[in-house]
Design a protein around this motif. Sequence first.
Motif, PDB file in Angstrom:
ATOM      1  N   ASP A  22       0.830  -1.210   0.000  1.00 55.61           N
ATOM      2  CA  ASP A  22       0.000   0.000   0.000  1.00 55.61           C
ATOM      3  C   ASP A  22       0.866   1.262   0.000  1.00 55.61           C
ATOM      4  O   ASP A  22       0.574   2.216  -0.723  1.00 55.61           O
ATOM      5  CB  ASP A  22      -0.935   0.014   1.213  1.00 55.61           C
ATOM      6  CG  ASP A  22      -2.007  -1.068   1.160  1.00 55.61           C
ATOM      7  OD1 ASP A  22      -2.237  -1.650   0.080  1.00 55.61           O
ATOM      8  OD2 ASP A  22      -2.603  -1.336   2.225  1.00 55.61           O
ATOM      9  N   ALA A  23       1.926   1.255   0.802  1.00 56.20           N
ATOM     10  CA  ALA A  23       2.812   2.421   0.874  1.00 56.20           C
ATOM     11  C   ALA A  23       3.554   2.634  -0.443  1.00 56.20           C
ATOM     12  O   ALA A  23       3.721   3.775  -0.895  1.00 56.20           O
ATOM     13  CB  ALA A  23       3.808   2.262   2.030  1.00 56.20           C
ATOM     14  N   ILE A  24       4.006   1.555  -1.057  1.00 56.43           N
ATOM     15  CA  ILE A  24       4.674   1.670  -2.360  1.00 56.43           C
ATOM     16  C   ILE A  24       3.704   2.204  -3.396  1.00 56.43           C
ATOM     17  O   ILE A  24       4.056   3.099  -4.175  1.00 56.43           O
ATOM     18  CB  ILE A  24       5.257   0.305  -2.781  1.00 56.43           C
ATOM     19  CG1 ILE A  24       6.436  -0.054  -1.880  1.00 56.43           C
ATOM     20  CG2 ILE A  24       5.669   0.318  -4.254  1.00 56.43           C
ATOM     21  CD1 ILE A  24       6.916  -1.494  -2.023  1.00 56.43           C
ATOM     22  N   THR A  25       2.492   1.681  -3.416  1.00 56.57           N
ATOM     23  CA  THR A  25       1.484   2.146  -4.371  1.00 56.57           C
ATOM     24  C   THR A  25       1.195   3.630  -4.173  1.00 56.57           C
ATOM     25  O   THR A  25       1.137   4.394  -5.139  1.00 56.57           O
ATOM     26  CB  THR A  25       0.187   1.328  -4.230  1.00 56.57           C
ATOM     27  OG1 THR A  25       0.493  -0.048  -4.484  1.00 56.57           O
ATOM     28  CG2 THR A  25      -0.878   1.806  -5.193  1.00 56.57           C
ATOM     29  N   LYS A  26       1.056   4.038  -2.932  1.00 59.61           N
ATOM     30  CA  LYS A  26       0.794   5.443  -2.634  1.00 59.61           C
ATOM     31  C   LYS A  26       1.944   6.327  -3.117  1.00 59.61           C
ATOM     32  O   LYS A  26       1.720   7.388  -3.712  1.00 59.61           O
ATOM     33  CB  LYS A  26       0.573   5.617  -1.131  1.00 59.61           C
ATOM     34  CG  LYS A  26       0.191   7.014  -0.728  1.00 59.61           C
ATOM     35  CD  LYS A  26      -0.102   7.088   0.763  1.00 59.61           C
ATOM     36  CE  LYS A  26      -0.476   8.513   1.159  1.00 59.61           C
ATOM     37  NZ  LYS A  26      -0.790   8.602   2.587  1.00 59.61           N
ATOM     38  N   ALA A  27       3.176   5.903  -2.876  1.00 59.28           N
ATOM     39  CA  ALA A  27       4.327   6.686  -3.315  1.00 59.28           C
ATOM     40  C   ALA A  27       4.412   6.765  -4.833  1.00 59.28           C
ATOM     41  O   ALA A  27       4.667   7.833  -5.399  1.00 59.28           O
ATOM     42  CB  ALA A  27       5.613   6.089  -2.745  1.00 59.28           C
ATOM     43  N   VAL A  28       4.189   5.640  -5.507  1.00 57.83           N
ATOM     44  CA  VAL A  28       4.255   5.632  -6.971  1.00 57.83           C
ATOM     45  C   VAL A  28       3.192   6.554  -7.564  1.00 57.83           C
ATOM     46  O   VAL A  28       3.482   7.338  -8.474  1.00 57.83           O
ATOM     47  CB  VAL A  28       4.106   4.191  -7.515  1.00 57.83           C
ATOM     48  CG1 VAL A  28       3.880   4.191  -9.019  1.00 57.83           C
ATOM     49  CG2 VAL A  28       5.335   3.363  -7.175  1.00 57.83           C
ATOM     50  N   THR A  29       1.988   6.490  -7.048  1.00 55.50           N
ATOM     51  CA  THR A  29       0.928   7.338  -7.602  1.00 55.50           C
ATOM     52  C   THR A  29       1.205   8.813  -7.329  1.00 55.50           C
ATOM     53  O   THR A  29       1.002   9.652  -8.202  1.00 55.50           O
ATOM     54  CB  THR A  29      -0.461   6.943  -7.057  1.00 55.50           C
ATOM     55  OG1 THR A  29      -0.470   7.048  -5.629  1.00 55.50           O
ATOM     56  CG2 THR A  29      -0.837   5.527  -7.459  1.00 55.50           C
ATOM     57  N   ALA A  30       1.706   9.127  -6.144  1.00 54.44           N
ATOM     58  CA  ALA A  30       1.971  10.523  -5.791  1.00 54.44           C
ATOM     59  C   ALA A  30       3.165  11.095  -6.553  1.00 54.44           C
ATOM     60  O   ALA A  30       3.119  12.225  -7.035  1.00 54.44           O
ATOM     61  CB  ALA A  30       2.213  10.647  -4.286  1.00 54.44           C
ATOM     62  N   ILE A  31       4.219  10.319  -6.678  1.00 54.71           N
ATOM     63  CA  ILE A  31       5.452  10.834  -7.272  1.00 54.71           C
ATOM     64  C   ILE A  31       5.432  10.763  -8.795  1.00 54.71           C
ATOM     65  O   ILE A  31       5.858  11.694  -9.474  1.00 54.71           O
ATOM     66  CB  ILE A  31       6.671  10.082  -6.701  1.00 54.71           C
ATOM     67  CG1 ILE A  31       6.806  10.388  -5.211  1.00 54.71           C
ATOM     68  CG2 ILE A  31       7.943  10.445  -7.449  1.00 54.71           C
ATOM     69  CD1 ILE A  31       7.763   9.488  -4.462  1.00 54.71           C
ATOM     70  N   LEU A  32       4.927   9.663  -9.328  1.00 53.61           N
ATOM     71  CA  LEU A  32       4.965   9.474 -10.778  1.00 53.61           C
ATOM     72  C   LEU A  32       3.679   9.880 -11.491  1.00 53.61           C
ATOM     73  O   LEU A  32       3.653   9.943 -12.715  1.00 53.61           O
ATOM     74  CB  LEU A  32       5.312   8.021 -11.114  1.00 53.61           C
ATOM     75  CG  LEU A  32       6.665   7.522 -10.593  1.00 53.61           C
ATOM     76  CD1 LEU A  32       6.892   6.076 -11.025  1.00 53.61           C
ATOM     77  CD2 LEU A  32       7.796   8.416 -11.069  1.00 53.61           C
ATOM     78  N   GLY A  33       2.631  10.110 -10.724  1.00 53.87           N
ATOM     79  CA  GLY A  33       1.389  10.588 -11.323  1.00 53.87           C
ATOM     80  C   GLY A  33       0.536   9.522 -11.977  1.00 53.87           C
ATOM     81  O   GLY A  33      -0.348   9.845 -12.762  1.00 53.87           O
ATOM     82  N   TYR A  34       0.770   8.257 -11.677  1.00 56.99           N
ATOM     83  CA  TYR A  34      -0.072   7.184 -12.200  1.00 56.99           C
ATOM     84  C   TYR A  34      -1.284   6.995 -11.297  1.00 56.99           C
ATOM     85  O   TYR A  34      -1.226   7.267 -10.099  1.00 56.99           O
ATOM     86  CB  TYR A  34       0.696   5.865 -12.245  1.00 56.99           C
ATOM     87  CG  TYR A  34       1.749   5.801 -13.313  1.00 56.99           C
ATOM     88  CD1 TYR A  34       1.416   5.498 -14.629  1.00 56.99           C
ATOM     89  CD2 TYR A  34       3.080   6.024 -13.011  1.00 56.99           C
ATOM     90  CE1 TYR A  34       2.383   5.427 -15.608  1.00 56.99           C
ATOM     91  CE2 TYR A  34       4.058   5.960 -13.982  1.00 56.99           C
ATOM     92  CZ  TYR A  34       3.707   5.655 -15.285  1.00 56.99           C
ATOM     93  OH  TYR A  34       4.671   5.593 -16.252  1.00 56.99           O
ATOM     94  N   GLY A  35      -2.370   6.489 -11.861  1.00 57.20           N
ATOM     95  CA  GLY A  35      -3.511   6.095 -11.047  1.00 57.20           C
ATOM     96  C   GLY A  35      -3.215   4.767 -10.365  1.00 57.20           C
ATOM     97  O   GLY A  35      -2.390   3.977 -10.837  1.00 57.20           O
TER      98      GLY A  35
END
Length: 78
Positions: A22-35
């Motif tokens: 969950d934390a990795i997903t949150k970081a990826v979406t926030a930093i890289l702009g993916y849904g």
Amino acid sequence: MPHVIVKQWPGKSEQQKQQLADAITKAVTAILGYGKESVSVGIEVVQPAAWLDEVYNPDILGKWDTLYQKPGYDPSQF
């Protein structure tokens, strides 16, 4: 479409693994702009005795120039 693979030693609970994913997903979406629907996270458990052959040599030593976080341990410990 990022796919992140975490390789780790045994001993972490399913709850810990889910929290990490969950934390990795949150970081990826926030930093890289993916849904969230574009991100996948896998967690592979690797036995300590297999770490050198299955992780360190192919994924770390063999790809040193692509690591943004390099390990601080001595691989000769294994």
